[in-house]
Motif scaffolding. Structure first.
Motif, short mmCIF file in Angstrom:
data_model
loop_
_atom_site.label_atom_id
_atom_site.label_comp_id
_atom_site.label_asym_id
_atom_site.label_seq_id
_atom_site.Cartn_x
_atom_site.Cartn_y
_atom_site.Cartn_z
N GLY A 46 1.39 9.08 -1.26
CA GLY A 46 1.09 8.43 0.01
C GLY A 46 2.18 7.52 0.53
O GLY A 46 1.95 6.33 0.78
N LEU A 47 3.36 8.07 0.73
CA LEU A 47 4.46 7.33 1.38
C LEU A 47 4.33 7.46 2.89
O LEU A 47 3.86 8.50 3.39
N PRO A 48 4.77 6.46 3.64
CA PRO A 48 4.62 6.53 5.11
C PRO A 48 5.19 7.81 5.72
O PRO A 48 4.57 8.41 6.60
N GLY A 49 6.34 8.25 5.24
CA GLY A 49 6.95 9.44 5.79
C GLY A 49 6.24 10.73 5.43
O GLY A 49 6.57 11.80 5.96
N GLY A 91 4.26 0.75 -6.28
CA GLY A 91 4.91 -0.42 -5.71
C GLY A 91 4.68 -0.60 -4.21
O GLY A 91 5.23 -1.54 -3.62
N HIS A 92 3.89 0.27 -3.60
CA HIS A 92 3.66 0.18 -2.15
C HIS A 92 2.32 -0.47 -1.88
O HIS A 92 1.29 -0.04 -2.41
N ALA A 93 2.31 -1.53 -1.08
CA ALA A 93 1.07 -2.19 -0.68
C ALA A 93 0.63 -1.63 0.66
O ALA A 93 1.42 -1.48 1.59
N TYR A 94 -0.65 -1.31 0.78
CA TYR A 94 -1.20 -0.70 1.98
C TYR A 94 -2.04 -1.71 2.76
O TYR A 94 -2.91 -2.39 2.19
N THR A 95 -1.76 -1.82 4.06
CA THR A 95 -2.65 -2.59 4.91
C THR A 95 -3.96 -1.80 5.04
O THR A 95 -4.02 -0.60 4.75
N ASP A 96 -5.01 -2.47 5.50
CA ASP A 96 -6.28 -1.77 5.69
C ASP A 96 -6.12 -0.62 6.68
O ASP A 96 -6.71 0.46 6.50
N GLU A 97 -5.31 -0.83 7.71
CA GLU A 97 -5.10 0.22 8.71
C GLU A 97 -4.39 1.42 8.09
O GLU A 97 -4.75 2.58 8.34
N GLU A 98 -3.37 1.16 7.25
CA GLU A 98 -2.67 2.25 6.58
C GLU A 98 -3.60 2.99 5.62
O GLU A 98 -3.61 4.23 5.56
N ALA A 99 -4.37 2.21 4.87
CA ALA A 99 -5.30 2.82 3.91
C ALA A 99 -6.32 3.69 4.62
O ALA A 99 -6.71 4.75 4.12
N ILE A 140 -7.83 11.41 5.22
CA ILE A 140 -7.38 12.67 4.62
C ILE A 140 -8.03 12.89 3.26
O ILE A 140 -8.52 13.97 2.96
N ASP A 141 -8.04 11.84 2.45
CA ASP A 141 -8.64 11.88 1.12
C ASP A 141 -9.65 10.75 1.02
O ASP A 141 -9.28 9.59 0.84
N PRO A 142 -10.94 11.05 1.11
CA PRO A 142 -11.96 10.00 1.06
C PRO A 142 -12.01 9.25 -0.26
O PRO A 142 -12.63 8.19 -0.35
N LEU A 143 -11.34 9.77 -1.29
CA LEU A 143 -11.28 9.09 -2.57
C LEU A 143 -10.02 8.26 -2.74
O LEU A 143 -9.79 7.68 -3.80
N PHE A 144 -9.21 8.16 -1.70
CA PHE A 144 -7.97 7.38 -1.77
C PHE A 144 -8.22 5.93 -2.17
O PHE A 144 -7.37 5.34 -2.86
N PRO A 145 -9.33 5.28 -1.78
CA PRO A 145 -9.54 3.90 -2.22
C PRO A 145 -9.47 3.69 -3.72
O PRO A 145 -9.11 2.61 -4.18
N TYR A 146 -9.78 4.71 -4.50
CA TYR A 146 -9.64 4.57 -5.95
C TYR A 146 -8.19 4.44 -6.37
O TYR A 146 -7.87 3.85 -7.40
N SER A 147 -7.29 5.03 -5.60
CA SER A 147 -5.87 5.01 -5.94
C SER A 147 -5.13 3.83 -5.34
O SER A 147 -4.06 3.46 -5.81
N ARG A 148 -5.71 3.21 -4.34
CA ARG A 148 -4.99 2.19 -3.55
C ARG A 148 -4.55 1.01 -4.39
O ARG A 148 -3.43 0.50 -4.24
N HIS A 149 -5.41 0.53 -5.27
CA HIS A 149 -5.11 -0.64 -6.11
C HIS A 149 -5.22 -0.27 -7.59
O HIS A 149 -6.02 0.59 -7.97
N PRO A 150 -4.43 -0.93 -8.45
CA PRO A 150 -4.68 -0.79 -9.89
C PRO A 150 -6.09 -1.28 -10.22
O PRO A 150 -6.62 -2.17 -9.55
N HIS A 151 -6.69 -0.69 -11.24
CA HIS A 151 -8.03 -1.08 -11.63
C HIS A 151 -7.98 -2.05 -12.80
O HIS A 151 -7.29 -1.82 -13.80
N ARG A 152 -8.71 -3.14 -12.68
CA ARG A 152 -8.84 -4.06 -13.80
C ARG A 152 -9.49 -3.31 -14.96
O ARG A 152 -10.51 -2.65 -14.80
N SER A 153 -8.85 -3.37 -16.12
CA SER A 153 -9.36 -2.60 -17.25
C SER A 153 -9.51 -3.40 -18.53
O SER A 153 -10.17 -2.95 -19.47
#
Length: 297
Positions: free
Chosen positions: A144-147, A172-180, A186-199
Motif C-alpha cells: 500500500g504505497l501511495p504510488g 514505516g508508512h503512517a496512513y491518515t484516516d483518509e488514506e486508509a 479496495i481491501d476491507p481487511l486493510f485495517p488489520y494491516s494498518r497498525h502493528p498489533h499489540r501482542s
C-alpha cells in the motif's frame, strides 16, 4: 494434531528489484542454491514420511521460490499427499504456470503479490487468469504505497470478483484516516494491516499448533521469535509444543499476527489462513465493522 509449518530455507535471491525489499535482485551463490535445494528436499522427505499429524505448509522464502525447479517439484509433490491439508507459497508469480498441471489443486494454493514496475501489468494479470482457469486457489495483493493506489484499483476492477485482493501496509508508512479509507475501499481487511498489533503477553497459536522451520531444521515458534524449540529432524521440538504468550511487544506482519488468538482472523480466513483467502469472499466486504477494527498499536 493439525500442524502448520512455515518453512524458510537459505534461498534469498529474487528476480525483481523492488525498492522496498532488502533482497531485491540479490544473487545466491551456487553453493547457497545447492544448500537450499538440499534443505528443501530434506524437509519434503520429512513431511512425506509423517503420519501422526495432518500438515499444512506455507513456504515463505526471502527470495522468489517458484523460479527454482525444486520449489515447483516440492509443492506439486506435497499437494498429492493424503495427510497434507494445504501447501502454499508466497510468490511474485513471475514463473510460468504449466507446472501446476502436476499438482492437486484441491490442496495447493498461491499467495501472489503484484509489484508495479517489476513486470508488465498485462503479463501479471494474464498469469492470474491462468490460475483461475486451472482452478488454483490464490489471493492477489499489493503493498500500500501511495504510488500503487491506481494499480490496486485497476487490479480490483480486472480480477475476477471471487479473487481476494489484499493490501499490505507499507513498512514505516503512517496512513491518515483518509488514506486508509482509500485502501479499505479496495481491501476491507486493510485495517488489520494498518497498525502493528499489540501482542506482548497475549495468547498465540505459534509454538503450539504453528511453528517455523529453517533450512537446518531448527524449529521456532514463528519467524519473528528467535528462541529455538528444538530440531525437526531429531524430534526434539515436539516436547516444546504448548500454549504460550507472545514475548514480543507488537506483531506487524500478516504471517505472524494472523495466528494471534486476540484477533478473529482464524474465523475471517477459515479454510484459507495460509493463502490469505477470507472464508466468505466477496461476502467479507459486508463483515461487521467491529471485526475490522485492529488492536490499538
Amino acid at each position: 494434531m493439525d500442524l502448520t509449518l512455515l518453512y524458510r530455507g537459505p534461498l534469498a535471491s529474487c528476480d525483481y528489484d523492488c525498492p522496498y525489499c532488502p533482497f531485491a535482485k540479490r544473487r545466491d551463490s551456487r553453493e547457497r542454491l545447492r544448500a537450499d535445494r538440499e534443505s528443501l528436499e530434506r524437509f519434503a522427505d520429512w513431511a512425506a514420511e509423517q503420519r501422526e499429524d495432518r500438515l499444512s505448509v506455507l513456504f515463505t522464502p526471502w527470495g522468489e521460490g517458484l523460479v527454482r525447479s525444486w520449489y515447483r517439484h516440492t509443492l506439486a509433490g506435497l499437494s498429492r499427499l493424503p495427510h497434507v491439508a494445504r501447501v502454499a507459497i508466497q510468490t511474485n508469480l513471475s514463473c510460468r504456470t504449466g507446472w501446476l498441471d502436476d499438482a492437486d489443486t484441491d490442496t495447493l494454493a498461491l499467495w501472489c503479490t503484484y509489484h508495479p514496475g517489476q513486470t508488465p501489468y498485462g503479463r501479471f494479470l494474464a498469469r492470474c487468469r491462468e490460475l483461475a482457469d486451472k482452478g488454483v486457489r490464490h489471493s492477489v495483493g499489493i503493498v500500500g504505497l501511495p504510488g500503487h493506489l491506481h494499480h490496486a484499483r485497476r487490479l480490483r476492477a480486472d480480477l475476477p470478483e471471487h479473487v481476494y485482493l489484499w493490501v499490505n501496509a507499507a513498512e514505516g508508512h503512517a496512513y491518515t484516516d483518509e488514506e486508509a479509507d482509500r485502501w479499505t475501499a479496495i481491501d476491507p481487511l486493510f485495517p488489520y494491516s494498518r497498525h502493528p498489533h499489540r501482542s506482548a503477553g497475549l495468547p498465540c497459536r505459534t509454538g503450539e499448533s504453528v511453528v517455523s522451520v529453517d533450512g537446518a531444521g531448527t524449529v521456532r515458534r514463528c519467524h519473528f521469535v528467535p528462541a529455538p524449540l528444538g530440531n525437526l529432524y531429531d524430534g526434539s521440538w515436539r516436547a516444546a509444543l504448548r500454549p504460550r504468550p507472545c514475548p514480543l511487544t507488537a506483531c506487524d506482519c500478516h504471517i505472524g499476527y494472523v495466528h494471534l488468538e486476540s484477533l478473529p482472523l482464524y474465523d475471517v480466513f477459515a479454510g484459507g489462513v495460509l493463502e490469505r483467502i477470507p472464508a466468505s469472499w466477496p461476502g467479507a466486504v459486508a463483515a461487521p465493522a467491529q471485526r475490522l477494527t485492529p488492536t490499538p498499536p
